[in-house]
Design an enzyme around this catalytic site. Structure first.
Site: not given
Length: 431
Positions: A292, A300, A305, A309, A335
């Site tokens: 994680d 973010n 974002h 990504d 994630e």
């Protein structure tokens, strides 16, 4: 404007006109002979010689015209026989193409489709060699799917760039005939003549069919003669390639995450069951590494974002690059990622997890932001008993790594009856 008759139609019309004129000439000759004979009955004997000469001349003309009629009739008969043979061959070719299309409907892979194409091409184009090239997934090159019966002086390209092929640039057939001084593609490095045919379906090129003949003399004319049949083969094959590509795309979408390209959760669960069952039969261990990203929501919020990504895609690429081809990497959710390592002990899984943590941390420099990950490791049968409980155990180890300060690896405790229970923690530099 009326359509201009085809050469064959013009020849047939000319033969019909000549046949009519010859028939009329023969009838006139016969009439002359008949009149001369009839006149001999009414005139005196002194005129019989002249009338006999006229009759003989008329008979000669009739004989000559009958010979001409015979030659014309034989010519028409030969042409009709040739047309019959061509019609029969066309009918057989159409039947072969229908059979090929029917077989291609059952083709599930490019190997299946190319095998059907090879069998049909060998029957319809004996003596010709051929090669099938298909676009790769990124559509930046064509890869050789299959080649057969190619001349000794011609080697089919293993990889072909679309920018080096006139056929792909124009979307039309192109003949490479160096002996006839034609414009040749950049990838054509042989003196053997070949015709290249694009395979187009739904407005998109899916592949390339190359047909070559070993004989250099008259190669251009032979390739022009078979171009129509080659296009029929290419058109039938293009539909099959389009269907296979569509099935592959749908299959990929059903199994992979669209953002990272990793397998999705459904595939991960099936793969985990399969690897654990195989390990129970062979006595091997199956390791699960749950990962994680640390502070991903903050990343973010601060960078957007789009940056998140991009980080997820790069993290996925780093994980895939660090593991074996037999390992399975999945996006578990958000994630959170999961790596399944078949035939891997707990100690080996810890070493691989550390390599993953280090690779992920190294992305901080390129993205100019803090990137790290916490990892939990569990194995069957060392820390878990089945595929059902290994994921919760790995998730608990991941939670322990988060609670211990993040950017570290925690291995779950071994089951009783094995080595002494322990909780393994590898600390690392905090960001």
């Amino acid at each position: 404007m009326a359509d201009v008759p085809q050469p064959e139609q013009r020849r047939l019309r000319a033969d019909d006109a000549m046949l009519d004129r010859t028939h009329i000439g023969a009838m006139i000759g016969q009439a002359v002979v008949l009149v001369a004979v009839m006149l001999m009955l009414f005139f005196d004997e002194e005129h019989h010689d002249q009338l006999a000469a006229v009759a003989a001349l008329g008979l000669t003309c009739v004989f000559v015209l009958q010979m001409v009629l015979r030659r014309i009739a034989m010519s028409i008969r030969a042409r009709q026989q040739q047309q019959y043979r061509e019609t029969r061959d066309s009918r057989e070719q159409i039947q072969e193409l229908f059979a090929m299309t029917d077989m291609l409907q059952a083709a599930e892979t490019y190997d299946d489709a190319s095998a059907v194409l090879m069998a049909t091409a060998r029957r319809l184009l004996p003596g010709y060699g051929a090669a099938l090239l298909v676009f790769n997934n990124s559509r930046d090159r064509l890869d050789l799917a299959r080649a057969w019966d190619m001349p000794d002086d011609y080697i089919a390209p293993e990889v072909l760039s679309p920018s080096n092929c006139w056929t792909l640039k124009r979307g039309k057939p192109h003949i490479n005939a160096p002996g006839d001084a034609t414009l040749c593609c950049a990838h054509h490095a042989s003196q053997v003549a070949s015709v290249e045919l694009p395979m187009m379906a739904c407005g998109q090129v899916h592949g390339l069919l190359i047909i070559a003949h070993p004989e250099a003399e008259g190669a251009f004319d032979r390739l022009m003669d078979i171009r129509r049949l080659g296009r029929a083969l290419a058109d039938s094959m293009s539909l099959a390639l389009s269907n296979i590509a569509l099935r592959e795309k749908l299959r990929t979408q059903s199994l992979r995450d669209p953002l990272t390209g990793l397998y999705n959760r459904r595939y991960m669960e099936d793969a985990l069951e399969r690897f654990v069952s195989l390990g129970s039969r062979t006595g091997g261990s199956t390791a699960v590494v749950m990962l994680d990203l640390d502070n991903f929501k903050k990343l973010n919020d601060e960078h957007g974002h789009a940056k998140g990504d991009a980080v997820l895609r790069d993290v996925a690429a780093q994980i895939v690059g660090a593991l074996r081809p037999t390992d399975v990497v999945c996006r578990y959710g958000g994630e959170e990622l999961v790596a399944i390592l078949p035939d891997c002990s707990l100690e080996d899984a810890m070493e691989k997890a550390e390599a993953l943590r280090d690779r992920i941390e190294s992305l901080s420099a390129s993205h100019e932001c803090a990137i790290s990950a916490s990892l939990g490791v569990a194995t069957v049968p060392e820390t878990a008993t089945s595929a059902t409980d290994v994921l919760p155990i790995a998730d608990a180890a991941l939670y322990a790594a988060k609670k211990a300060g993040k950017n570290r690896i925690v291995a779950s405790e071994k089951r009783a009856g094995r080595d002494a229970p322990r909780l393994t923690t590898i600390k690392s530099r905090q960001l």
